[in-house]
Design a protein around this motif. Structure first.
Motif, PDB file in Angstrom:
ATOM      1  N   ASN A 139       0.819  -1.207   0.000  1.00 47.99           N
ATOM      2  CA  ASN A 139       0.000   0.000   0.000  1.00 47.99           C
ATOM      3  C   ASN A 139       0.852   1.256   0.000  1.00 47.99           C
ATOM      4  O   ASN A 139       0.517   2.234  -0.670  1.00 47.99           O
ATOM      5  CB  ASN A 139      -0.947  -0.004   1.198  1.00 47.99           C
ATOM      6  N   GLN A 140       1.971   1.242   0.719  1.00 54.65           N
ATOM      7  CA  GLN A 140       2.852   2.409   0.735  1.00 54.65           C
ATOM      8  C   GLN A 140       3.457   2.641  -0.641  1.00 54.65           C
ATOM      9  O   GLN A 140       3.540   3.779  -1.115  1.00 54.65           O
ATOM     10  CB  GLN A 140       3.955   2.244   1.780  1.00 54.65           C
ATOM     11  N   GLN A 141       3.874   1.565  -1.314  1.00 53.12           N
ATOM     12  CA  GLN A 141       4.427   1.694  -2.650  1.00 53.12           C
ATOM     13  C   GLN A 141       3.396   2.264  -3.616  1.00 53.12           C
ATOM     14  O   GLN A 141       3.715   3.135  -4.436  1.00 53.12           O
ATOM     15  CB  GLN A 141       4.923   0.328  -3.142  1.00 53.12           C
ATOM     16  N   ALA A 142       2.172   1.789  -3.516  1.00 58.91           N
ATOM     17  CA  ALA A 142       1.108   2.298  -4.394  1.00 58.91           C
ATOM     18  C   ALA A 142       0.842   3.772  -4.120  1.00 58.91           C
ATOM     19  O   ALA A 142       0.686   4.568  -5.046  1.00 58.91           O
ATOM     20  CB  ALA A 142      -0.170   1.482  -4.203  1.00 58.91           C
ATOM     21  N   TYR A 143       0.825   4.155  -2.860  1.00 54.97           N
ATOM     22  CA  TYR A 143       0.608   5.549  -2.498  1.00 54.97           C
ATOM     23  C   TYR A 143       1.746   6.423  -3.005  1.00 54.97           C
ATOM     24  O   TYR A 143       1.507   7.508  -3.545  1.00 54.97           O
ATOM     25  CB  TYR A 143       0.479   5.684  -0.975  1.00 54.97           C
ATOM     26  N   ASP A 144       2.977   5.948  -2.842  1.00 55.98           N
ATOM     27  CA  ASP A 144       4.134   6.713  -3.320  1.00 55.98           C
ATOM     28  C   ASP A 144       4.071   6.918  -4.824  1.00 55.98           C
ATOM     29  O   ASP A 144       4.356   8.011  -5.329  1.00 55.98           O
ATOM     30  CB  ASP A 144       5.433   6.010  -2.937  1.00 55.98           C
ATOM     31  N   ARG A 145       3.688   5.870  -5.571  1.00 55.55           N
ATOM     32  CA  ARG A 145       3.543   6.010  -7.025  1.00 55.55           C
ATOM     33  C   ARG A 145       2.446   7.009  -7.379  1.00 55.55           C
ATOM     34  O   ARG A 145       2.589   7.831  -8.269  1.00 55.55           O
ATOM     35  CB  ARG A 145       3.236   4.659  -7.666  1.00 55.55           C
ATOM     36  N   TYR A 146       1.339   6.938  -6.653  1.00 59.99           N
ATOM     37  CA  TYR A 146       0.227   7.867  -6.881  1.00 59.99           C
ATOM     38  C   TYR A 146       0.670   9.319  -6.645  1.00 59.99           C
ATOM     39  O   TYR A 146       0.384  10.195  -7.446  1.00 59.99           O
ATOM     40  CB  TYR A 146      -0.931   7.499  -5.960  1.00 59.99           C
ATOM     41  N   LYS A 147       1.375   9.555  -5.545  1.00 61.84           N
ATOM     42  CA  LYS A 147       1.825  10.906  -5.226  1.00 61.84           C
ATOM     43  C   LYS A 147       2.838  11.413  -6.251  1.00 61.84           C
ATOM     44  O   LYS A 147       2.833  12.582  -6.601  1.00 61.84           O
ATOM     45  CB  LYS A 147       2.425  10.961  -3.819  1.00 61.84           C
ATOM     46  N   SER A 148       3.700  10.534  -6.734  1.00 63.28           N
ATOM     47  CA  SER A 148       4.694  10.927  -7.747  1.00 63.28           C
ATOM     48  C   SER A 148       4.022  11.301  -9.052  1.00 63.28           C
ATOM     49  O   SER A 148       4.449  12.243  -9.729  1.00 63.28           O
ATOM     50  CB  SER A 148       5.683   9.789  -7.988  1.00 63.28           C
ATOM     51  N   ALA A 149       3.008  10.567  -9.431  1.00 63.92           N
ATOM     52  CA  ALA A 149       2.301  10.829 -10.694  1.00 63.92           C
ATOM     53  C   ALA A 149       1.451  12.101 -10.614  1.00 63.92           C
ATOM     54  O   ALA A 149       1.194  12.725 -11.637  1.00 63.92           O
ATOM     55  CB  ALA A 149       1.421   9.638 -11.045  1.00 63.92           C
TER      56      ALA A 149
END
Length: 50
Positions: free
Chosen positions: A38-48
């Protein structure tokens, strides 16, 4: 809220003596890995979003 959490809130489980077993139970069902994913998905979302 899960029953385990509620047991600590209501006092039916003792935070001093039962907490470690509660955490071990969460680890046993893969909570750490779930949080990593979930943290990885959130980090990708925030980067995009930038």
């Amino acid at each position: 809220m899960r029953a385990g959490q509620l047991a600590f809130i209501t006092g039916s489980k003792n935070i001093d003596t039962d907490w470690d077993a509660f955490v071990q139970g969460l680890d046993g069902v893969g909570l750490k890995r779930y949080l990593e994913i979930n943290q990885q998905a959130y980090d990708r979302y925030k980067s995009a979003a930038k």
